[in-house]
Design an enzyme around this catalytic site. Structure first.
Site, PDB file in Angstrom:
ATOM      1  N   CYS A   1       0.801  -1.234   0.000  1.00 50.24           N
ATOM      2  CA  CYS A   1       0.000   0.000   0.000  1.00 50.24           C
ATOM      3  C   CYS A   1       0.831   1.280   0.000  1.00 50.24           C
ATOM      4  CB  CYS A   1      -0.926   0.003   1.217  1.00 50.24           C
ATOM      5  SG  CYS A   1      -2.133  -1.316   1.166  1.00 50.24           S
TER       6      CYS A   1
HETATM    7  N1  LIG Z   1      -2.638  -5.859   2.086  1.00 52.87           N
HETATM    8  C1  LIG Z   1      -3.108  -4.775   2.676  1.00 52.87           C
HETATM    9  O1  LIG Z   1      -2.769  -4.468   3.813  1.00 52.87           O
HETATM   10  C2  LIG Z   1      -4.123  -3.877   1.973  1.00 52.87           C
HETATM   11  C3  LIG Z   1      -4.794  -2.900   2.732  1.00 52.87           C
HETATM   12  C4  LIG Z   1      -5.724  -2.085   2.115  1.00 52.87           C
HETATM   13  C5  LIG Z   1      -5.949  -2.209   0.738  1.00 52.87           C
HETATM   14  N2  LIG Z   1      -5.266  -3.144   0.012  1.00 52.87           N
HETATM   15  C6  LIG Z   1      -5.568  -3.232  -1.413  1.00 52.87           C
HETATM   16  O2  LIG Z   1      -6.382  -4.379  -1.638  1.00 52.87           O
HETATM   17  C7  LIG Z   1      -6.071  -4.973  -2.906  1.00 52.87           C
HETATM   18  C8  LIG Z   1      -5.688  -6.430  -2.702  1.00 52.87           C
HETATM   19  O3  LIG Z   1      -4.517  -6.490  -1.925  1.00 52.87           O
HETATM   20  P1  LIG Z   1      -4.045  -7.796  -1.169  1.00 52.87           P
HETATM   21  O4  LIG Z   1      -2.988  -7.382  -0.209  1.00 52.87           O
HETATM   22  O5  LIG Z   1      -5.230  -8.548  -0.656  1.00 52.87           O
HETATM   23  O6  LIG Z   1      -3.397  -8.613  -2.376  1.00 52.87           O
HETATM   24  P2  LIG Z   1      -2.964 -10.153  -2.359  1.00 52.87           P
HETATM   25  O7  LIG Z   1      -1.899 -10.295  -3.371  1.00 52.87           O
HETATM   26  O8  LIG Z   1      -2.719 -10.608  -0.950  1.00 52.87           O
HETATM   27  O9  LIG Z   1      -4.275 -10.910  -2.844  1.00 52.87           O
HETATM   28  C9  LIG Z   1      -4.795 -10.783  -4.109  1.00 52.87           C
HETATM   29  C10 LIG Z   1      -5.325 -12.142  -4.536  1.00 52.87           C
HETATM   30  O10 LIG Z   1      -5.995 -11.970  -5.775  1.00 52.87           O
HETATM   31  C11 LIG Z   1      -5.726 -13.124  -6.566  1.00 52.87           C
HETATM   32  N3  LIG Z   1      -5.990 -12.750  -7.956  1.00 52.87           N
HETATM   33  C12 LIG Z   1      -5.234 -12.055  -8.822  1.00 52.87           C
HETATM   34  N4  LIG Z   1      -5.879 -11.880  -9.985  1.00 52.87           N
HETATM   35  C13 LIG Z   1      -7.080 -12.474  -9.857  1.00 52.87           C
HETATM   36  C14 LIG Z   1      -8.198 -12.630 -10.719  1.00 52.87           C
HETATM   37  N5  LIG Z   1      -8.215 -12.110 -11.959  1.00 52.87           N
HETATM   38  N6  LIG Z   1      -9.247 -13.333 -10.266  1.00 52.87           N
HETATM   39  C15 LIG Z   1      -9.251 -13.858  -9.021  1.00 52.87           C
HETATM   40  N7  LIG Z   1      -8.227 -13.727  -8.151  1.00 52.87           N
HETATM   41  C16 LIG Z   1      -7.159 -13.039  -8.568  1.00 52.87           C
HETATM   42  C17 LIG Z   1      -4.303 -13.491  -6.249  1.00 52.87           C
HETATM   43  O11 LIG Z   1      -4.039 -14.847  -6.552  1.00 52.87           O
HETATM   44  C18 LIG Z   1      -4.248 -13.199  -4.751  1.00 52.87           C
HETATM   45  O12 LIG Z   1      -4.574 -14.326  -3.970  1.00 52.87           O
HETATM   46  C19 LIG Z   1      -4.968  -4.106  -3.506  1.00 52.87           C
HETATM   47  O13 LIG Z   1      -5.544  -3.145  -4.332  1.00 52.87           O
HETATM   48  C20 LIG Z   1      -4.348  -3.424  -2.294  1.00 52.87           C
HETATM   49  O14 LIG Z   1      -3.766  -2.193  -2.620  1.00 52.87           O
HETATM   50  C21 LIG Z   1      -4.367  -4.003   0.596  1.00 52.87           C
END
Ligand SMILES: NC(=O)c1ccc[n+]([C@@H]2O[C@H](COP(=O)([O-])OP(=O)(O)OC[C@H]3O[C@@H](n4cnc5c(N)ncnc54)[C@H](O)[C@@H]3O)[C@@H](O)[C@H]2O)c1
Length: 444
Positions: free
Chosen positions: A272
Site C-alpha cells: 500500500c
Molecule cells: N494488504 C493490505 O494491507 C491492503 C490494505 C488495504 C488495501 N489493500 C488493497 O487491496 C487490494 C488487494 O490487496 P491484497 O494485499 O489482498 O493482495 P494479495 O496479493 O494478498 O491478494 C490478491 C489475490 O488476488 C488473486 N488474484 C489475482 N488476480 C485475480 C483474478 N483475476 N481473479 C481472481 N483472483 C485473482 C491473487 O491470486 C491473490 O490471492 C490491492 O488493491 C491493495 O492495494 C491491501
C-alpha cells in the site's frame, strides 16, 4: 432492483462473491459467511482455493478453525470456476493493484476480474471494487465494460467503490470494527452497497460518489507516506546533530492537540504505502498537476535503506572492520512486525546493498522462511536467502546485527547480551535494555 436486492441482503439470502482471496479478500468473504451470508471466494490460484475448501487459512488474521467451521456449514466455498459469479447477488473485487516498472498504475488485475464479471453479469447484481486505485477507475473503466453488455446501471445492476483498510498483524482492528467508506456511481448504488457492508461492519460512511471514495483511500495512504517521510528526514537530521530522534518524537507527542506522532524506520514496504501515492500522482499528471509532496516523500523514504547501510558501515569502521567480508545478520525481513509479508520490504534493498559491498549477509525472521530477489528491486540479483536459526553462535559470530523488523517474539535481551554491534532501525531496544547491553547500539 434496489428494493429487491435490499430485501435479499436484509434477509441474509444474498450470495456474496469476493474475487481475489488475499490479505483483503479472504477476511472479507469470511466475515460475510460468518455474518449469515453464503460466501463464494474466486481465485486464479488453485492452491489457495483448495486450501480454503480444506479448511486451512493462509492469512494471519483469519483462523483455520473459522474457515473450517464455515466451509463445513456450507456457508463458505472457494473456486477457480468463474461461472459461479452468476450465482452471486453482490460481487466484490479485491485483486492486486501493483505498479508497472515505470511506476504507473497497473490495473490489469482489475480488468481481468472485470472481464470475468462482464461475461456473466445479470440483472440484479451489485458490483463493488475494493482494490486501491486512482479516482475514476470505477466509473471510467468498469462502468463502460458492464454497460457494453446492454444492461443498464440502476435498472439492471449497481456499481460502487469501497476502499479496504485492513491492517495485517493488528489484532485490535479487524474487518468488523474498521469503519467503511462507500461511494456508488449512482445514489442507488451507494445506498445498497452501504446496506450490504452495514451487515458486517459497525460503522459505514457513505460518500457522494465512487471518485470521492477512491480519492479518500489515496489521501489516507499518501498522508502516511508523507508523514513517515517527514519522520525519516527528522531521523537523519537528528543523527547529524547527535540528538535522540525517538526522545524528540516522544516529547513532541505529549502535545494533546495539533501533533500526531509518526516514526522513522528502515524504509516503507507492503502493498500500500509505497505504491498507492503513485496512483494519485499519475492521475494528477493526466490533469497537468504535479504532486510535489508525493515525489519528495518517495525520495526521502526510498533513501532510508542506503542510510541504514551507512550506519552499519560506520559501526563496523569504529570496530576497525571493513564491510567486505563482515558477517551481518538482519533481524526481520517482513515490512512490518508480526506478519509474513515481504512485498516492497526495505529489507530486500538493505540486503542487496550489503551484498554489493561484499558483506556476508544472513537473516532471521520467524515469519519468513525464504526471500528471493528480482531485477526490479535489486542491483546484485543474487541467490535467495533462507532464514537462519537465532542460535547463540549465530549472534556471537555476527559482526553486526540490524534490527529491520521489530517482531514481538524475538528475545532482544539475548541479542543484546551476545552481540557486539547492533543497528536498531525501529527503536526495538528500550532504555533499560540499552543501558544493560554490552553491545554498542546505533539507532536511527
Ligand atoms: N494488504 C493490505 O494491507 C491492503 C490494505 C488495504 C488495501 N489493500 C488493497 O487491496 C487490494 C488487494 O490487496 P491484497 O494485499 O489482498 O493482495 P494479495 O496479493 O494478498 O491478494 C490478491 C489475490 O488476488 C488473486 N488474484 C489475482 N488476480 C485475480 C483474478 N483475476 N481473479 C481472481 N483472483 C485473482 C491473487 O491470486 C491473490 O490471492 C490491492 O488493491 C491493495 O492495494 C491491501
Amino acid at each position: 432492483m434496489k428494493t429487491e436486492l435490499t430485501r435479499l441482503i436484509t434477509e441474509k439470502r444474498a450470495t456474496v462473491g469476493v474475487i481475489g482471496l488475499g490479505y483483503v479478500g479472504l477476511p472479507l468473504v469470511v466475515e460475510f459467511a460468518a455474518g449469515g451470508f453464503k460466501g463464494i471466494g474466486f481465485e486464479v490460484d488453485q492452491r489457495k482455493a483448495d486450501q480454503i475448501n480444506a479448511g486451512v487459512s493462509y492469512i494471519g488474521n483469519v483462523t483455520s478453525s473459522k474457515v473450517k467451521e464455515l466451509v463445513g456449514a456450507n456457508k463458505l466455498q472457494a473456486t477457480t470456476n468463474f461461472d459461479l459469479l452468476s450465482e452471486c447477488d453482490a460481487i466484490i473485487i479485491c485483486v492486486p493493484t501493483p505498479l508497472r516498472k515505470t511506476k504507473e498504475p497497473d490495473v490489469s488485475y482489475i480488468l481481468a476480474a472485470a472481464e470475468e464479471i462482464q461475461k456473466r453479469i445479470r440483472r440484479g447484481q451489485l458490483v463493488i471494487l475494493e482494490s486501491t486505485t486512482y479516482p475514476g477507475t470505477t466509473d471510467e473503466v468498469l462502468l463502460p465494460m458492464f454497460e457494453d453488455t446492454g444492461l443498464k446501471l440502476d435498472e439492471d445492476f449497481l456499481l460502487a467503490f469501497s476502499p479496504e483498510r485492513v491492517d495485517p498483524g493488528n489484532p485490535q482492528f479487524l474487518t468488523h470494527n474498521i469503519p467503511k467508506v462507500v461511494g456508488g456511481v449512482t445514489d442507488d448504488s451507494t445506498v445498497v452497497a452501504a446496506h450490504l457492508y452495514s451487515q458486517i461492519v459497525k460503522d459505514v460512511h457513505a460518500v457522494s460518489s465512487a471518485r470521492v471514495a477512491e480519492a479518500a483511500k489515496l489521501l489516507e495512504n499518501t498522508f502516511r507516506a508523507v508523514n513517515i517521510g517527514m519522520a525519516n528526514e527528522m531521523a537523519r537530521l537528528c543523527y547529524a546533530l547527535n540528538i535522540d530522534t525517538w526522545e524528540v518524537i516522544r516529547a513532541a507527542a505529549t502535545k494533546p492537540f495539533g501533533f500526531m506522532p509518526f516514526y522513522p524506520g528502515p524504509g516503507i514496504g507492503g502493498h500500500c504505502i509505497p505504491l498507492d501515492p503513485h496512483y494519485l500522482s499519475w492521475k494528477a499528471r493526466q490533469h497537468g498537476f504535479d504532486s510535489r509532496f508525493i515525489s519528495l516523500a518517495e525520495e526521502v523514504n526510498s533513501r532510508m535503506p542506503e542510510h541504514v547501510v551507512q550506519l552499519v558501515a560506520d559501526g563496523l569502521n569504529d570496530d576497525r572492520k571493513a564491510m567486505k567480508g563482515s558477517k551481518v545478520l538482519l533481524l526481520g525481513v517482513a515490512y512490518k512486525k508480526d506478519i509474513d509479508d515481504v512485498r516492497e520490504s526495505p529489507a530486500l534493498s538493505i540486503i542487496d546493498r550489503l551484498r554489493v559491498k561484499g558483506a556476508d549477509v544472513r537473516y532471521h525472521d520467524p515469519f519468513v522462511k525464504e526471500v528471493s530477489f528480482d531485477d526490479a528491486h535489486t542491483h546484485s540479483g543474487g541467490d535467495p536467502l533462507q532464514s537462519v536459526a537465532l542460535t547463540d553462535d549465530e549472534l556471537r559470530t555476527s559482526d553486526c546485527v540490524i534490527i529491520v523488523t521489530d517482531h514481538s517474539d524475538i528475545d532482544y535481551k539475548r541479542v543484546c547480551s551476545l552481540t557486539s554491534l547492533i543497528v536498531d532501525t525501529r527503536n526495538a531496544l528500550d532504555g533499560g535494555l540499552r543501558r544493560e547491553s554490552k553491545a554498542r547500539i546505533i539507532r536511527l
